[in-house]
Write a protein that holds these residues in place. Sequence first.
Motif, PDB file in Angstrom:
ATOM      1  N   THR A   6       0.806  -1.218   0.000  1.00  0.00           N
ATOM      2  CA  THR A   6       0.000   0.000   0.000  1.00  0.00           C
ATOM      3  C   THR A   6       0.837   1.266   0.000  1.00  0.00           C
ATOM      4  O   THR A   6       0.356   2.315  -0.374  1.00  0.00           O
ATOM      5  CB  THR A   6      -0.930   0.047   1.227  1.00  0.00           C
ATOM      6  OG1 THR A   6      -0.138   0.000   2.410  1.00  0.00           O
ATOM      7  CG2 THR A   6      -1.909  -1.106   1.212  1.00  0.00           C
ATOM      8  N   GLY A   7       2.081   1.169   0.418  1.00  0.00           N
ATOM      9  CA  GLY A   7       2.888   2.377   0.523  1.00  0.00           C
ATOM     10  C   GLY A   7       2.307   3.288   1.585  1.00  0.00           C
ATOM     11  O   GLY A   7       1.365   2.929   2.284  1.00  0.00           O
ATOM     12  N   SER A   8       2.837   4.455   1.710  1.00  0.00           N
ATOM     13  CA  SER A   8       2.274   5.446   2.630  1.00  0.00           C
ATOM     14  C   SER A   8       2.383   6.811   1.964  1.00  0.00           C
ATOM     15  O   SER A   8       3.278   7.052   1.156  1.00  0.00           O
ATOM     16  CB  SER A   8       3.012   5.430   3.968  1.00  0.00           C
ATOM     17  OG  SER A   8       4.366   5.797   3.796  1.00  0.00           O
ATOM     18  N   THR A   9       1.462   7.668   2.301  1.00  0.00           N
ATOM     19  CA  THR A   9       1.478   9.018   1.738  1.00  0.00           C
ATOM     20  C   THR A   9       1.400  10.025   2.874  1.00  0.00           C
ATOM     21  O   THR A   9       0.818   9.751   3.927  1.00  0.00           O
ATOM     22  CB  THR A   9       0.294   9.247   0.773  1.00  0.00           C
ATOM     23  OG1 THR A   9      -0.918   8.929   1.446  1.00  0.00           O
ATOM     24  CG2 THR A   9       0.410   8.392  -0.463  1.00  0.00           C
ATOM     25  N   ARG A  10       1.996  11.172   2.627  1.00  0.00           N
ATOM     26  CA  ARG A  10       1.907  12.253   3.611  1.00  0.00           C
ATOM     27  C   ARG A  10       2.101  13.593   2.922  1.00  0.00           C
ATOM     28  O   ARG A  10       2.729  13.695   1.868  1.00  0.00           O
ATOM     29  CB  ARG A  10       2.900  12.058   4.733  1.00  0.00           C
ATOM     30  CG  ARG A  10       4.330  12.136   4.316  1.00  0.00           C
ATOM     31  CD  ARG A  10       5.233  11.866   5.480  1.00  0.00           C
ATOM     32  NE  ARG A  10       6.597  11.748   5.005  1.00  0.00           N
ATOM     33  CZ  ARG A  10       7.654  12.049   5.701  1.00  0.00           C
ATOM     34  NH1 ARG A  10       7.523  12.480   6.922  1.00  0.00           N
ATOM     35  NH2 ARG A  10       8.846  11.919   5.191  1.00  0.00           N
ATOM     36  N   TRP A  11       1.555  14.600   3.553  1.00  0.00           N
ATOM     37  CA  TRP A  11       1.681  15.980   3.086  1.00  0.00           C
ATOM     38  C   TRP A  11       2.901  16.565   3.779  1.00  0.00           C
ATOM     39  O   TRP A  11       2.986  16.602   5.006  1.00  0.00           O
ATOM     40  CB  TRP A  11       0.417  16.755   3.452  1.00  0.00           C
ATOM     41  CG  TRP A  11       0.425  18.181   3.030  1.00  0.00           C
ATOM     42  CD1 TRP A  11       0.649  19.256   3.822  1.00  0.00           C
ATOM     43  CD2 TRP A  11       0.169  18.685   1.720  1.00  0.00           C
ATOM     44  NE1 TRP A  11       0.558  20.412   3.092  1.00  0.00           N
ATOM     45  CE2 TRP A  11       0.264  20.094   1.799  1.00  0.00           C
ATOM     46  CE3 TRP A  11      -0.106  18.103   0.507  1.00  0.00           C
ATOM     47  CZ2 TRP A  11       0.068  20.903   0.684  1.00  0.00           C
ATOM     48  CZ3 TRP A  11      -0.297  18.918  -0.597  1.00  0.00           C
ATOM     49  CH2 TRP A  11      -0.212  20.298  -0.503  1.00  0.00           C
ATOM     50  N   LYS A  12       3.891  16.963   2.997  1.00  0.00           N
ATOM     51  CA  LYS A  12       5.122  17.493   3.579  1.00  0.00           C
ATOM     52  C   LYS A  12       5.619  18.655   2.740  1.00  0.00           C
ATOM     53  O   LYS A  12       5.749  18.534   1.518  1.00  0.00           O
ATOM     54  CB  LYS A  12       6.193  16.399   3.642  1.00  0.00           C
ATOM     55  CG  LYS A  12       7.476  16.853   4.287  1.00  0.00           C
ATOM     56  CD  LYS A  12       8.503  15.761   4.333  1.00  0.00           C
ATOM     57  CE  LYS A  12       9.773  16.324   4.941  1.00  0.00           C
ATOM     58  NZ  LYS A  12      10.860  15.404   4.844  1.00  0.00           N
ATOM     59  N   ASP A  13       5.899  19.755   3.378  1.00  0.00           N
ATOM     60  CA  ASP A  13       6.454  20.938   2.721  1.00  0.00           C
ATOM     61  C   ASP A  13       5.607  21.383   1.533  1.00  0.00           C
ATOM     62  O   ASP A  13       6.121  21.743   0.476  1.00  0.00           O
ATOM     63  CB  ASP A  13       7.898  20.693   2.273  1.00  0.00           C
ATOM     64  CG  ASP A  13       8.831  20.397   3.442  1.00  0.00           C
ATOM     65  OD1 ASP A  13       8.589  20.934   4.545  1.00  0.00           O
ATOM     66  OD2 ASP A  13       9.786  19.633   3.257  1.00  0.00           O
ATOM     67  N   GLY A  14       4.295  21.321   1.671  1.00  0.00           N
ATOM     68  CA  GLY A  14       3.400  21.809   0.632  1.00  0.00           C
ATOM     69  C   GLY A  14       3.223  20.881  -0.562  1.00  0.00           C
ATOM     70  O   GLY A  14       2.809  21.326  -1.633  1.00  0.00           O
ATOM     71  N   ARG A  15       3.519  19.591  -0.393  1.00  0.00           N
ATOM     72  CA  ARG A  15       3.314  18.645  -1.488  1.00  0.00           C
ATOM     73  C   ARG A  15       3.104  17.234  -0.936  1.00  0.00           C
ATOM     74  O   ARG A  15       3.499  16.931   0.184  1.00  0.00           O
ATOM     75  CB  ARG A  15       4.487  18.670  -2.464  1.00  0.00           C
ATOM     76  CG  ARG A  15       5.801  18.276  -1.868  1.00  0.00           C
ATOM     77  CD  ARG A  15       6.931  18.505  -2.832  1.00  0.00           C
ATOM     78  NE  ARG A  15       8.159  17.931  -2.305  1.00  0.00           N
ATOM     79  CZ  ARG A  15       9.195  17.646  -3.028  1.00  0.00           C
ATOM     80  NH1 ARG A  15       9.175  17.872  -4.328  1.00  0.00           N
ATOM     81  NH2 ARG A  15      10.274  17.138  -2.503  1.00  0.00           N
ATOM     82  N   TRP A  16       2.468  16.402  -1.751  1.00  0.00           N
ATOM     83  CA  TRP A  16       2.239  15.013  -1.371  1.00  0.00           C
ATOM     84  C   TRP A  16       3.455  14.167  -1.723  1.00  0.00           C
ATOM     85  O   TRP A  16       4.020  14.284  -2.801  1.00  0.00           O
ATOM     86  CB  TRP A  16       0.998  14.446  -2.068  1.00  0.00           C
ATOM     87  CG  TRP A  16      -0.261  14.916  -1.431  1.00  0.00           C
ATOM     88  CD1 TRP A  16      -1.100  15.878  -1.898  1.00  0.00           C
ATOM     89  CD2 TRP A  16      -0.815  14.469  -0.200  1.00  0.00           C
ATOM     90  NE1 TRP A  16      -2.139  16.060  -1.030  1.00  0.00           N
ATOM     91  CE2 TRP A  16      -1.991  15.207   0.024  1.00  0.00           C
ATOM     92  CE3 TRP A  16      -0.434  13.520   0.748  1.00  0.00           C
ATOM     93  CZ2 TRP A  16      -2.791  15.016   1.142  1.00  0.00           C
ATOM     94  CZ3 TRP A  16      -1.225  13.329   1.861  1.00  0.00           C
ATOM     95  CH2 TRP A  16      -2.394  14.070   2.051  1.00  0.00           C
ATOM     96  N   ILE A  17       3.826  13.315  -0.784  1.00  0.00           N
ATOM     97  CA  ILE A  17       4.953  12.403  -0.940  1.00  0.00           C
ATOM     98  C   ILE A  17       4.442  10.985  -0.704  1.00  0.00           C
ATOM     99  O   ILE A  17       3.716  10.734   0.258  1.00  0.00           O
ATOM    100  CB  ILE A  17       6.068  12.710   0.090  1.00  0.00           C
ATOM    101  CG1 ILE A  17       6.559  14.144  -0.012  1.00  0.00           C
ATOM    102  CG2 ILE A  17       7.219  11.706  -0.029  1.00  0.00           C
ATOM    103  CD1 ILE A  17       7.295  14.465  -1.279  1.00  0.00           C
TER     104      ILE A  17
END
Length: 119
Positions: A6-17
């Motif tokens: 599934t991976g993981s996603t997060r909002w960091k420094d104004g963008r999705w990673i």
Amino acid sequence: MPARATGSTRWKDGRWIARVTLAKKRVALHLATCARRSDEEKAKARGELLAGLATQLTAAGRGDVAMPLLERAAGRDGKALSDVLEAAKRLCSGDAAPVRTLVTFREFAELWTSGALHK
């Protein structure tokens, strides 16, 4: 049966990673197609797609081209994304044509002076 990647996603420094596992290492990919904080569902879906792609490429022994394909898949939508996924599918199935490698200047000079280039 292994768990679905599934991976993981997060909002960091104004963008999705998206962070996915590739050959036992975690890599971070910028999701350029998810530009707003409100794109969370789209970012999660893309993270899952990238994690699955990384798993497929690793299992097929194509770790050598996995990172460039993942980066392209992270930043494309529509037909461009479909093209990347089709390329990955062909690489995993063995249908892809071999990539022609470039020769160094030294190798070229040796081919030239040996007469092999002429042949």
